[in-house]
Design a protein around this motif. Structure first.
Motif, PDB file in Angstrom:
ATOM      1  N   ILE A   1       6.591 -52.525 -20.267  1.00 16.11           N
ATOM      2  CA  ILE A   1       7.048 -51.760 -19.216  1.00 16.11           C
ATOM      3  C   ILE A   1       7.958 -50.861 -19.539  1.00 16.11           C
ATOM      4  O   ILE A   1       8.392 -49.741 -18.563  1.00 16.11           O
ATOM      5  N   TRP A   2       8.656 -50.619 -20.907  1.00 17.85           N
ATOM      6  CA  TRP A   2       9.623 -49.821 -20.949  1.00 17.85           C
ATOM      7  C   TRP A   2       9.410 -48.163 -20.750  1.00 17.85           C
ATOM      8  O   TRP A   2       9.931 -47.473 -20.008  1.00 17.85           O
ATOM      9  N   GLY A   3       8.148 -47.875 -21.408  1.00 18.29           N
ATOM     10  CA  GLY A   3       7.668 -46.728 -21.352  1.00 18.29           C
ATOM     11  C   GLY A   3       7.696 -46.032 -19.749  1.00 18.29           C
ATOM     12  O   GLY A   3       7.983 -44.827 -19.704  1.00 18.29           O
ATOM     13  N   ALA A   4       7.081 -46.964 -18.825  1.00 17.22           N
ATOM     14  CA  ALA A   4       6.945 -46.482 -17.485  1.00 17.22           C
ATOM     15  C   ALA A   4       8.219 -46.476 -16.955  1.00 17.22           C
ATOM     16  O   ALA A   4       8.600 -45.427 -16.065  1.00 17.22           O
ATOM     17  N   LEU A   5       9.337 -47.386 -17.098  1.00 13.00           N
ATOM     18  CA  LEU A   5      10.554 -47.322 -16.306  1.00 13.00           C
ATOM     19  C   LEU A   5      11.490 -46.411 -16.934  1.00 13.00           C
ATOM     20  O   LEU A   5      12.405 -46.068 -16.148  1.00 13.00           O
ATOM     21  N   THR A   6      11.291 -46.050 -18.252  1.00 11.65           N
ATOM     22  CA  THR A   6      12.250 -44.821 -18.562  1.00 11.65           C
ATOM     23  C   THR A   6      11.974 -43.615 -17.961  1.00 11.65           C
ATOM     24  O   THR A   6      12.883 -42.731 -17.857  1.00 11.65           O
ATOM     25  N   ARG A   7      10.962 -43.460 -17.095  1.00 11.99           N
ATOM     26  CA  ARG A   7      10.663 -42.163 -16.295  1.00 11.99           C
ATOM     27  C   ARG A   7      11.116 -42.376 -15.134  1.00 11.99           C
ATOM     28  O   ARG A   7      11.180 -41.385 -14.368  1.00 11.99           O
ATOM     29  N   LEU A   8      11.771 -43.405 -14.822  1.00  7.87           N
ATOM     30  CA  LEU A   8      12.760 -43.694 -13.487  1.00  7.87           C
ATOM     31  C   LEU A   8      14.144 -43.180 -13.289  1.00  7.87           C
ATOM     32  O   LEU A   8      14.689 -42.737 -12.476  1.00  7.87           O
ATOM     33  N   GLY A   9      14.806 -43.142 -14.710  1.00 11.74           N
ATOM     34  CA  GLY A   9      16.024 -42.802 -14.937  1.00 11.74           C
ATOM     35  C   GLY A   9      16.661 -43.526 -16.086  1.00 11.74           C
ATOM     36  O   GLY A   9      15.937 -44.121 -16.729  1.00 11.74           O
ATOM     37  N   PRO A  10      17.838 -43.330 -16.549  1.00 13.38           N
ATOM     38  CA  PRO A  10      18.357 -43.742 -17.559  1.00 13.38           C
ATOM     39  C   PRO A  10      18.586 -45.154 -17.435  1.00 13.38           C
ATOM     40  O   PRO A  10      19.057 -45.661 -16.347  1.00 13.38           O
ATOM     41  N   ILE A  11      18.171 -45.698 -18.478  1.00 17.38           N
ATOM     42  CA  ILE A  11      18.212 -47.537 -18.498  1.00 17.38           C
ATOM     43  C   ILE A  11      19.261 -47.788 -19.561  1.00 17.38           C
ATOM     44  O   ILE A  11      19.258 -47.417 -20.688  1.00 17.38           O
ATOM     45  N   VAL A  12      19.907 -49.110 -18.920  1.00 12.17           N
ATOM     46  CA  VAL A  12      20.492 -50.127 -19.920  1.00 12.17           C
ATOM     47  C   VAL A  12      19.892 -51.308 -19.889  1.00 12.17           C
ATOM     48  O   VAL A  12      20.049 -51.899 -18.787  1.00 12.17           O
ATOM     49  N   ALA A  13      19.272 -52.000 -20.677  1.00 13.13           N
ATOM     50  CA  ALA A  13      18.573 -53.285 -20.893  1.00 13.13           C
ATOM     51  C   ALA A  13      19.516 -54.187 -21.598  1.00 13.13           C
ATOM     52  O   ALA A  13      19.983 -53.741 -22.748  1.00 13.13           O
ATOM     53  N   VAL A  14      19.866 -55.158 -21.268  1.00  8.88           N
ATOM     54  CA  VAL A  14      21.067 -56.208 -22.060  1.00  8.88           C
ATOM     55  C   VAL A  14      20.655 -57.497 -21.974  1.00  8.88           C
ATOM     56  O   VAL A  14      19.828 -58.097 -21.022  1.00  8.88           O
ATOM     57  N   ASP A  15      20.850 -58.352 -23.112  1.00  7.35           N
ATOM     58  CA  ASP A  15      20.591 -59.832 -23.370  1.00  7.35           C
ATOM     59  C   ASP A  15      21.922 -60.379 -22.663  1.00  7.35           C
ATOM     60  O   ASP A  15      23.221 -60.201 -23.228  1.00  7.35           O
TER      61      ASP A  15
END
Length: 277
Positions: A49-63
């Motif tokens: 889903i990363w590619g699709a969600l990066t089109r929505l805005g800047p992302i920070v994904a964290v463990d």
């Protein structure tokens, strides 16, 4: 060096509140999106889903602490203190307001965070995470109710690989599976389970807070989830003032079984659907 799964980005480690945390960022315009990884996976769970969600805005994904490849601290391994940590995380990253996405263990943490700091969240997306003890699946209840040391295997990495392989319709890419294995090596799986073992204490506390959470919340559930049945999503939507429930034709790992459906639901929500919740 960039990562094949995260395209033009690469995971990094930063220190927050004395802990080394792993995260990955994407560039973009608009309101930031903060994502927390599911257990027993890691930020690599977002490969589909990363590619699709990066089109929505800047992302920070964290463990989050104790999950994925991030360091653990025992006092954080429960939903309410983890929710407090999410607030520290956002402050350290310079996030004043964001959309937040937290499948699985992120469900309870983000809801506690939204209850404490509604000004931080434009909207929240959760799901596949326990909400009510009476509605949990048998397997999860077994982990929660087992005596300490009486659950799990000595080598957690192999156990997690077997579980994910068995419970997903399509096996995740080799790079992701290797990261999931490393994230649960040795006793890390057993130690991470302390989070869900705190559900009997923290979920009733969360229930009392739900009616006062004004943040719009989207719950995404898998129709055939044996671990966290969609009744948990119903429980949340029945109590949250501004919420919607999307149920997809999947098992527990919704983002793996139906990445297109998951990304479509999240995209429609963040692009404005949340305003009508």
């Amino acid at each position: 060096m960039t990562d094949a799964i995260f395209q033009s980005s690469s995971p990094e480690f930063i220190e927050i509140d004395g802990l080394s945390l792993r995260l990955v960022r994407s560039e973009g315009q608009g309101l930031p999106i903060l994502m927390t990884a599911p257990w027993p996976q890691s930020i690599y769970a977002f490969h589909g889903i990363w590619g699709a969600l990066t089109r929505l805005g800047p992302i920070v994904a964290v463990d989050l602490p104790g999950f994925g490849r991030s360091e653990r601290r025992p006092d954080l391994m429960a939903p309410q203190p983890m929710g407090d940590f999410v607030l520290k995380l956002a402050a350290a990253l310079g996030i004043a307001r964001c959309h937040a996405i937290g499948p699985d263990v992120g469900t309870s943490a983000l809801l506690f965070a939204a209850a404490a700091r509604p000004d931080l969240f434009e909207s929240v997306v959760v799901g596949s995470g326990g909400a009510n003890m009476e509605r949990l699946g048998k397997g999860l209840r077994g982990v929660i109710e087992a005596p300490p040391g009486a659950y799990g295997e000595p080598e957690g990495g192999a156990q997690v690989v077997g579980t994910i392989t068995r419970m997903t319709r399509t096996t995740p890419p080799a790079e992701a599976m290797e990261d999931f294995r490393q994230s649960s090596l040795g006793r890390r799986w057993i130690e991470a389970a302390d989070y869900v073992r705190a559900y009997p204490r923290d979920l009733p506390r969360l229930e009392g807070l739900l009616p006062a959470i004004r943040t719009p919340v989207l719950v995404i559930s898998g129709a055939h989830d044996p671990i966290v049945p969609p009744a948990n999503g119903d429980f949340l939507v029945e109590r949250l003032p501004h919420a919607a429930h999307t149920v997809l034709d999947t098992g527990h790992f919704v983002w793996e079984d139906d990445p297109d459906g998951y990304a479509t639901a999240v995209s429609a929500w963040i692009r404005g659907g949340y305003r009508s919740a």
